[in-house]
Design an enzyme around this catalytic site. Structure first.
Site, short mmCIF file in Angstrom:
data_model
loop_
_atom_site.label_atom_id
_atom_site.label_comp_id
_atom_site.label_asym_id
_atom_site.label_seq_id
_atom_site.Cartn_x
_atom_site.Cartn_y
_atom_site.Cartn_z
N ASP A 106 -2.72 7.75 -5.08
CA ASP A 106 -2.34 6.89 -3.96
C ASP A 106 -0.82 6.75 -3.91
O ASP A 106 -0.14 6.92 -4.92
CB ASP A 106 -2.95 5.49 -4.13
N1 URA Z 1 -7.92 5.59 -8.33
C1 URA Z 1 -7.24 4.88 -7.40
O1 URA Z 1 -7.70 3.84 -6.95
N2 URA Z 1 -6.05 5.36 -7.00
C2 URA Z 1 -5.47 6.47 -7.49
O2 URA Z 1 -4.37 6.82 -7.11
C3 URA Z 1 -6.19 7.19 -8.46
C4 URA Z 1 -7.42 6.75 -8.87
#
Ligand code: URA
Length: 244
Positions: A106
């Site tokens: 993310d």
């Molecule tokens: N899980 C999440 O919520 N975000 C990420 O970036 C990776 C795994």
């Protein structure tokens, strides 16, 4: 026919120098293609068949490249994006057009991101059928309990067709803000945030520490990158995943 590459790009991609440095080498007549000096940075060569030399040292064509990035926040895991800076933008001169991130973190997640142009390897690490352990460090608002650990172990309904596969939650500190390491074997959208959310807790910081056998280099500052070592590449290529 092989894909052709501009001479200056070929040299920069092979790590000989920045685009402007390699242009100088070319203009100074230090580069030979086969046995001819070439002073034209735009010259199109066939990397598979042409032999390129810098001061008579052969520059081998390295088709695949593997980069470890310690991803900072505010950067998107994509090759290009109209609005935000991407992980490929962070690579500067190393940013070959064929590179892409292996999976996504993310925008506000930090940590280990593998960037490559090796589609087969990426496929093996990302295929939903292959179970690749991914370990994250996480800070959440609220206490973490034994019930939370059990929920992770048993799988959590996060609103998809199926609950998550068994995952591991190991609590490092529990309090108003808790710290933990989480190991998941899938890669669903916002998976870790949604798993905690389903237990009534909000993730406030997330960082990936490892992916399969590849471990984030602790000496790599946030926002920096380096090429994988031969040993890391070999670990990844020989990594046997469990399959669903
Ligand atoms: N899980 C999440 O919520 N975000 C990420 O970036 C990776 C795994």
């Amino acid at each position: 026919m092989d894909k052709q590459l501009r001479l200056d790009k070929f040299l920069a991609d092979m790590g000989i120098g920045t685009r402007s440095e390699v242009k100088q080498y070319i203009r100074k007549g230090r580069i030979k293609i086969n046995d001819q000096i070439c002073k034209t940075p735009e010259y199109k060569l066939s990397p598979q068949t042409d032999a390129v030399f810098l001061d008579d040292r052969r520059i081998e064509y390295n088709k695949f490249i593997y980069i470890m990035l310690n991803k900072p926040r505010c950067v998107v895991s994509a090759s290009n994006d109209g609005r935000s800076q991407t992980v490929i933008d962070l690579l500067g001169e190393k940013g070959r057009k064929d590179l892409f991130p292996v999976g996504r973190l993310d925008k506000d997640t930090e940590g280990l991101l593998l960037i490559t142009n090796d589609g087969d390897l990426a496929h093996r690490l990302l295929s939903p059928k292959k179970l690749v352990d991914k370990i994250y460090y996480v800070r959440v608002a609220g206490r973490l309990t034994d019930e939370d650990k059990t929920a992770f172990r048993e799988g959590i309904d996060i609103g998809d067709d199926k609950p998550t596969l068994p995952a591991d939650l190991s609590v490092l500190a529990s309090g108003e803000i808790s710290e933990a390491q989480v190991c998941i074997r899938e890669g669903r959208y916002h998976q870790i945030k949604r798993m905690f959310e389903a237990l009534g807790k909000k993730v406030i910081y997330l960082k990936r520490l490892s992916m399969g056998p590849l471990i984030l280099d602790e000496d790599l500052p946030c926002g920096s990158f380096r090429e994988l070592t031969e040993q890391e590449i070999s670990l990844l290529k020989n990594y046997k995943t469990e399959e669903l």
